[in-house]
Design an enzyme around this catalytic site. Structure first.
Site, PDB file in Angstrom:
ATOM      1  N   GLY A  83       0.788  -1.228   0.000  1.00  0.00           N
ATOM      2  CA  GLY A  83       0.000   0.000   0.000  1.00  0.00           C
ATOM      3  C   GLY A  83       0.818   1.275   0.000  1.00  0.00           C
ATOM      4  O   GLY A  83       0.348   2.315   0.467  1.00  0.00           O
ATOM      5  N   SER A  84       2.034   1.251  -0.565  1.00  0.00           N
ATOM      6  CA  SER A  84       2.849   2.467  -0.576  1.00  0.00           C
ATOM      7  C   SER A  84       2.227   3.548  -1.453  1.00  0.00           C
ATOM      8  O   SER A  84       2.263   4.739  -1.098  1.00  0.00           O
ATOM      9  CB  SER A  84       4.275   2.153  -1.025  1.00  0.00           C
ATOM     10  OG  SER A  84       4.288   1.591  -2.323  1.00  0.00           O
ATOM     11  N   ASN A  85       1.657   3.162  -2.595  1.00  0.00           N
ATOM     12  CA  ASN A  85       0.994   4.166  -3.436  1.00  0.00           C
ATOM     13  C   ASN A  85      -0.302   4.654  -2.789  1.00  0.00           C
ATOM     14  O   ASN A  85      -0.670   5.832  -2.923  1.00  0.00           O
ATOM     15  CB  ASN A  85       0.724   3.602  -4.828  1.00  0.00           C
ATOM     16  CG  ASN A  85       1.941   3.675  -5.733  1.00  0.00           C
ATOM     17  OD1 ASN A  85       2.683   4.654  -5.704  1.00  0.00           O
ATOM     18  ND2 ASN A  85       2.165   2.653  -6.535  1.00  0.00           N
ATOM     19  N   ARG A 131      -5.290  -8.171 -10.033  1.00  0.00           N
ATOM     20  CA  ARG A 131      -6.300  -9.013 -10.674  1.00  0.00           C
ATOM     21  C   ARG A 131      -6.811  -8.364 -11.954  1.00  0.00           C
ATOM     22  O   ARG A 131      -7.063  -7.157 -11.986  1.00  0.00           O
ATOM     23  CB  ARG A 131      -7.480  -9.274  -9.731  1.00  0.00           C
ATOM     24  CG  ARG A 131      -7.071 -10.082  -8.529  1.00  0.00           C
ATOM     25  CD  ARG A 131      -8.228 -10.599  -7.716  1.00  0.00           C
ATOM     26  NE  ARG A 131      -7.694 -11.522  -6.724  1.00  0.00           N
ATOM     27  CZ  ARG A 131      -7.464 -12.807  -6.932  1.00  0.00           C
ATOM     28  NH1 ARG A 131      -7.754 -13.338  -8.094  1.00  0.00           N
ATOM     29  NH2 ARG A 131      -6.947 -13.571  -5.988  1.00  0.00           N
ATOM     30  N   LEU A 132      -6.986  -9.182 -12.985  1.00  0.00           N
ATOM     31  CA  LEU A 132      -7.664  -8.702 -14.189  1.00  0.00           C
ATOM     32  C   LEU A 132      -9.133  -8.481 -13.877  1.00  0.00           C
ATOM     33  O   LEU A 132      -9.717  -9.184 -13.045  1.00  0.00           O
ATOM     34  CB  LEU A 132      -7.508  -9.715 -15.322  1.00  0.00           C
ATOM     35  CG  LEU A 132      -6.119  -9.793 -15.969  1.00  0.00           C
ATOM     36  CD1 LEU A 132      -6.080 -10.930 -16.986  1.00  0.00           C
ATOM     37  CD2 LEU A 132      -5.757  -8.482 -16.655  1.00  0.00           C
ATOM     38  N   ASN A 146      -4.792   2.982 -13.687  1.00  0.00           N
ATOM     39  CA  ASN A 146      -3.802   2.076 -13.119  1.00  0.00           C
ATOM     40  C   ASN A 146      -2.417   2.659 -13.355  1.00  0.00           C
ATOM     41  O   ASN A 146      -2.220   3.432 -14.294  1.00  0.00           O
ATOM     42  CB  ASN A 146      -3.902   0.695 -13.775  1.00  0.00           C
ATOM     43  CG  ASN A 146      -2.940  -0.302 -13.168  1.00  0.00           C
ATOM     44  OD1 ASN A 146      -2.816  -0.408 -11.950  1.00  0.00           O
ATOM     45  ND2 ASN A 146      -2.238  -1.048 -14.008  1.00  0.00           N
ATOM     46  N   HIS A 204       1.643   1.507 -13.897  1.00  0.00           N
ATOM     47  CA  HIS A 204       2.445   0.338 -14.269  1.00  0.00           C
ATOM     48  C   HIS A 204       3.914   0.749 -14.339  1.00  0.00           C
ATOM     49  O   HIS A 204       4.234   1.812 -14.889  1.00  0.00           O
ATOM     50  CB  HIS A 204       1.989  -0.187 -15.634  1.00  0.00           C
ATOM     51  CG  HIS A 204       2.697  -1.431 -16.058  1.00  0.00           C
ATOM     52  ND1 HIS A 204       2.430  -2.661 -15.508  1.00  0.00           N
ATOM     53  CD2 HIS A 204       3.680  -1.633 -16.976  1.00  0.00           C
ATOM     54  CE1 HIS A 204       3.208  -3.576 -16.071  1.00  0.00           C
ATOM     55  NE2 HIS A 204       3.975  -2.972 -16.964  1.00  0.00           N
TER      56      HIS A 204
END
Length: 207
Positions: free
Chosen positions: A17-19, A97-98, A113, A115
């Site tokens: 959970g750093s972001n 998860r997709l 999201n 990446h």
């Protein structure tokens, strides 16, 4: 108590959970405008991000995927939680998860999201390791819209991270994570202020 005038965010996360923490701190510091993080969705009830949410006073929806026959079943419950919390934007932050159309379609253009590569290079798992093994000179981070594919959504923003001569994979990973913590809150603030314009695969950020 969330105010009705705030721009309401749900964060999806599965791990440390750093972001998530970076977004919480940016919101508290007023860097995200009138945003409010109102919900954490987590598929691993024992993940450290859950404690971060508790300490931040953020509501949680926790579930175990193996308890459902299909992904669509737990996603329907997630959608109900999002609607209950009147969520304006979904921010995926290490949610591994997709997603199916049950969740993607009602939040098309309202789900992002981050990446750890310059997409379309190195999608999927271990993007940093992929870039390292390939021997690239520049990698980075990408914020993109979510379309249900594997890191295939429209690119909203990118930040380049060069490989330095004395890098090892750990120092590279550390700098990529630093870039994530800079870029993600900035992009969230763009959405909150209504500055993001999406036309097909082209994204414009109004000044």
């Amino acid at each position: 108590m969330a105010s009705s005038s705030s721009y309401r965010i749900a964060v999806f996360a599965s791990g440390q959970g750093s972001n998530f923490q970076a977004l919480v701190e940016s919101s508290r510091a007023g860097k995200l405008g009138s945003t409010e993080i109102v919900l954490l969705v987590c598929d691993k009830p024992q993940a450290p991000v859950v404690e971060r949410a508790r300490q931040a006073g953020v509501d949680t929806f926790l579930f175990t995927p193996k308890g459902y026959a299909r992904r669509e079943d737990y996603e329907a419950e997630i959608v109900a939680e999002l609607e209950k919390h009147q969520v304006d934007l979904i921010v995926l932050a290490g949610y591994m998860r997709l997603l199916t159309s049950v969740l993607v379609e009602p939040y098309a253009g309202k789900m992002i999201n981050i990446h750890p590569s310059l997409l379309p290079a190195f999608p999927g798992k271990d993007a940093i390791g992929q870039a390292w093994e390939y021997g690239v000179k520049v990698t980075g981070v990408t914020v993109h819209l979510v379309d249900g594919g594997m890191d295939t959504g429209t690119v909203v923003a990118q930040e380049a991270v060069p490989l330095l001569p004395d890098d090892d994979i750990q120092t590279l990973e550390d700098r990529i994570h630093q870039a994530e913590k800079r870029l993600y809150p900035q992009v969230v603030s763009w959405f909150a202020s209504g500055r993001v314009i999406v036309e097909g695969r082209k994204v414009t950020v109004r000044q």
